[in-house]
Design a protein around this motif. Structure first.
Motif, PDB file in Angstrom:
ATOM      1  N   UNK A 197      11.487  -4.697  -4.535  1.00  0.00           N
ATOM      2  CA  UNK A 197      10.917  -5.775  -3.731  1.00  0.00           C
ATOM      3  C   UNK A 197       9.405  -5.620  -3.562  1.00  0.00           C
ATOM      4  N   UNK A 198       8.929  -4.388  -3.467  1.00  0.00           N
ATOM      5  CA  UNK A 198       7.538  -4.141  -3.051  1.00  0.00           C
ATOM      6  C   UNK A 198       6.603  -3.702  -4.167  1.00  0.00           C
ATOM      7  N   UNK A 199       7.009  -3.835  -5.425  1.00  0.00           N
ATOM      8  CA  UNK A 199       6.181  -3.263  -6.498  1.00  0.00           C
ATOM      9  C   UNK A 199       4.894  -4.037  -6.757  1.00  0.00           C
ATOM     10  N   UNK A 200       4.696  -5.178  -6.086  1.00  0.00           N
ATOM     11  CA  UNK A 200       3.423  -5.901  -6.197  1.00  0.00           C
ATOM     12  C   UNK A 200       2.633  -5.874  -4.885  1.00  0.00           C
ATOM     13  N   UNK A 201       2.992  -4.982  -3.975  1.00  0.00           N
ATOM     14  CA  UNK A 201       2.221  -4.821  -2.748  1.00  0.00           C
ATOM     15  C   UNK A 201       0.994  -3.957  -3.038  1.00  0.00           C
ATOM     16  N   UNK A 202      -0.139  -4.294  -2.423  1.00  0.00           N
ATOM     17  CA  UNK A 202      -1.391  -3.554  -2.604  1.00  0.00           C
ATOM     18  C   UNK A 202      -1.712  -2.727  -1.373  1.00  0.00           C
ATOM     19  N   UNK A 203      -2.452  -1.646  -1.575  1.00  0.00           N
ATOM     20  CA  UNK A 203      -2.797  -0.750  -0.475  1.00  0.00           C
ATOM     21  C   UNK A 203      -3.506  -1.468   0.664  1.00  0.00           C
ATOM     22  N   UNK A 204      -4.318  -2.473   0.345  1.00  0.00           N
ATOM     23  CA  UNK A 204      -5.111  -3.145   1.378  1.00  0.00           C
ATOM     24  C   UNK A 204      -4.413  -4.356   1.979  1.00  0.00           C
ATOM     25  N   UNK A 205      -3.147  -4.579   1.610  1.00  0.00           N
ATOM     26  CA  UNK A 205      -2.400  -5.691   2.194  1.00  0.00           C
ATOM     27  C   UNK A 205      -2.540  -7.007   1.461  1.00  0.00           C
ATOM     28  N   UNK A 206      -3.233  -7.026   0.327  1.00  0.00           N
ATOM     29  CA  UNK A 206      -3.473  -8.275  -0.402  1.00  0.00           C
ATOM     30  C   UNK A 206      -2.369  -8.616  -1.395  1.00  0.00           C
ATOM     31  N   UNK A 207      -1.327  -7.773  -1.448  1.00  0.00           N
ATOM     32  CA  UNK A 207      -0.256  -8.014  -2.418  1.00  0.00           C
ATOM     33  C   UNK A 207       0.823  -8.932  -1.885  1.00  0.00           C
ATOM     34  N   UNK A 208       1.946  -8.967  -2.583  1.00  0.00           N
ATOM     35  CA  UNK A 208       3.064  -9.842  -2.214  1.00  0.00           C
ATOM     36  C   UNK A 208       4.384  -9.133  -2.476  1.00  0.00           C
ATOM     37  N   UNK A 209       5.508  -9.554  -1.847  1.00  0.00           N
ATOM     38  CA  UNK A 209       5.677 -10.811  -1.093  1.00  0.00           C
ATOM     39  C   UNK A 209       5.368 -10.698   0.404  1.00  0.00           C
ATOM     40  N   UNK A 210       5.178  -9.484   0.934  1.00  0.00           N
ATOM     41  CA  UNK A 210       5.092  -9.332   2.390  1.00  0.00           C
ATOM     42  C   UNK A 210       3.748  -8.821   2.900  1.00  0.00           C
ATOM     43  N   UNK A 211       2.764  -8.648   2.024  1.00  0.00           N
ATOM     44  CA  UNK A 211       1.447  -8.213   2.463  1.00  0.00           C
ATOM     45  C   UNK A 211       1.455  -6.852   3.140  1.00  0.00           C
ATOM     46  N   UNK A 212       2.287  -5.926   2.670  1.00  0.00           N
ATOM     47  CA  UNK A 212       2.373  -4.586   3.260  1.00  0.00           C
ATOM     48  C   UNK A 212       1.123  -3.773   2.940  1.00  0.00           C
ATOM     49  N   UNK A 213       0.837  -2.789   3.783  1.00  0.00           N
ATOM     50  CA  UNK A 213      -0.326  -1.927   3.588  1.00  0.00           C
ATOM     51  C   UNK A 213       0.088  -0.459   3.581  1.00  0.00           C
ATOM     52  N   UNK A 214      -0.695   0.354   2.855  1.00  0.00           N
ATOM     53  CA  UNK A 214      -0.611   1.805   2.913  1.00  0.00           C
ATOM     54  C   UNK A 214       0.776   2.391   3.005  1.00  0.00           C
TER      55      UNK A 214
END
Length: 478
Positions: free
Chosen positions: A204-221
């Motif tokens: 689910x989270x393999x396109x999340x970025x460290x700074x929160x700019x990814x998707x689908x949930x904008x997760x950080x760090x």
């Protein structure tokens, strides 16, 4: 053996590695002598090149990271959506990598657009396991990591191939559909009781970025699952270094630059560091261009010195670039890549860019040759202002505000990083900065990220590459 780009394949060459179609059937077996007709067929099918056997490189042994049989078996399991068998394949991938005395990541995977998604998933799985091994993961963790990597793009199966391979810019609706693939992949797994929760979380989270700019949930760090961080690095690296209908492949060195430039914002720095320790920048068998103008073939890589392998010239002589007696006077400029942008395509690219409002770029570099290289790449597309030091850049900024700063790092009196710190303090607006430097160590990259650099490009650079990176930072890319 050595790798030959398809444009350089000639009549009479001998195939060193079998070629498979998207249904994993053998098209051509190793040992086949190539005729003009066969070469045309290989080119028409979209293969980027082949491995050949010849006298020059008969002693160069390039092993598959995993066996071709296992790789093909993994593709078949994904094609048939046999999730249970795909998990068994993941276990086999980990087993083969754990049992290998030395892990070789030199073999290029020859793919076409038709089988890209499946073979890409297998490549990402292999890269992810190698990174996980470098980070000290247990066997059980590696199997789950590998399973997540195998499954990470399952959701793309339900997306129209016309969108996946669209050569032009996606519409907002198409882009949103494409970005839904990680959620779709997760949805295909969430009710499977025998698939661990951490596998599903990573998918689910393999396109999340460290700074929160990814998707689908904008997760950080730390909110991003560690498996997802590893798959993210492996996924982007393999995607960048692959030919697609809508883009030419980056070389491996350019793809690595992208990872380094994204440390701390897109990617976890520990994951990128583990990746750099394990993955060669210039795989064995590829042809590279040296700084003295000669072409040579990479015949051996050296642990800890990924940018300075041993190379062989076409007269049969070898040169160890890691030998201290060679010094730093000979370096690799780049991997030879004949997949250049079409001339008409570049004309249209420049015409479109010139039709827009001309933006100003401030180039800060104490080397005249470097300034000339930047001007040669960007002049005509942008207004170029060149200064020779950080203090001169600060003086210029008191009078005008450029749209972008290209900043060298190693300069006398004031380094580029120090100059940017001063600029950030004294001038509002957060002008985007791209660092240009021959230094590529992780510590330097992190210092650049600390001053909020927009990107990082390692010298020397190719014209098309710096144009792409500048356009991306200025928001001119798709």
């Amino acid at each position: 053996m050595r790798f030959v780009p398809i444009e350089r394949v000639e009549h009479g060459m001998m195939l060193a590695k079998s070629i498979y179609d998207y249904e994993t059937r053998t098209l051509l077996r190793e040992g086949k002598l190539l005729s003009d007709e066969i070469i045309v067929r290989i080119r028409e099918r979209g293969y980027p090149g082949i491995y050949i056997e010849d006298e020059l490189t008969k002693d160069v042994v390039i092993q598959d990271t995993i066996t071709a049989e296992l790789r093909n078996h993994a593709v078949e399991a994904l094609q048939e959506l046999d999730l249970e068998e795909a998990v068994n394949v993941a276990e086999s991938i980990v087993k083969q990598l754990m049992e290998a005395k030395t892990i070789s990541l030199d073999m290029l995977d020859l793919r076409t657009f038709d089988d890209y998604t499946f073979r890409h998933s297998v490549n990402v799985a292999v890269l992810s396991v190698v990174i996980g091994m470098g980070m000290g993961y247990t066997n059980e963790e590696l199997v789950d990591l590998c399973s997540a990597a195998v499954f990470h793009d399952l959701g793309k199966i339900s997306i129209d191939k016309a969108i996946l391979n669209k050569p032009g810019k996606l519409t907002p609706e198409e882009n949103e559909l494409l970005r839904s693939h990680s959620q779709r992949s997760y949805d295909m797994l969430k009710e499977k009781w025998n698939i661990p929760a951490r596998v599903k979380a990573a998918v689910l989270s393999h396109h999340e970025n460290e700074d929160g700019s990814g998707y689908p949930n904008g997760l950080t760090g730390d909110k991003i699952h560690p498996f997802a961080k590893i798959i993210h690095v492996a996924d982007v690296y393999d995607a960048l270094s692959s030919d697609r209908a809508y883009k030419k492949a980056y070389t491996y060195s350019e793809s690595l630059e992208y990872l380094m430039g994204g440390c701390g914002t897109l990617f976890d720095q520990q994951v990128v560091r583990a990746f750099m320790d394990k993955v060669p920048v210039y795989p064995k068998g590829v042809t590279v261009l040296l700084s003295d103008g000669r072409e040579a073939i990479v015949v051996e890589n050296h642990l800890g010195s990924p940018l300075r392998p041993t190379v062989r010239f076409f007269d049969g002589t070898d040169l160890n670039l890691n030998d201290s007696s060679v010094g730093m006077n000979i370096t690799i400029i780049n991997q030879v890549n004949t997949q250049t942008i079409d001339e008409q395509e570049m004309i249209e690219f420049e015409k479109e860019r010139k039709s827009r409002e001309i933006k100003t770029i401030l180039v800060v570099d104490d080397m005249v040759t470097s300034i000339r290289s930047v001007k040669a790449a960007l002049d005509g597309l942008y207004k170029i202002i060149a200064v020779r030091s950080g203090s001169e850049a600060i003086e210029y900024l008191q009078k005008a505000t450029p749209d972008l700063i290209l900043m060298d790092i190693l300069m006398p009196n004031m380094s580029g990083i120090e100059a940017v710190r001063v600029i950030r303090q004294r001038f509002p607006g957060n002008i985007p900065v791209i660092f240009l430097s021959s230094a590529s160590d992780v510590q330097t990259i992190l210092e650049c990220k600390d001053v909020k650099a927009a990107d990082y490009i390692v010298k020397p650079f190719k014209v098309n590459y710096i144009r792409e990176r500048v356009a991306a930072v200025l928001g001119e890319n798709e």
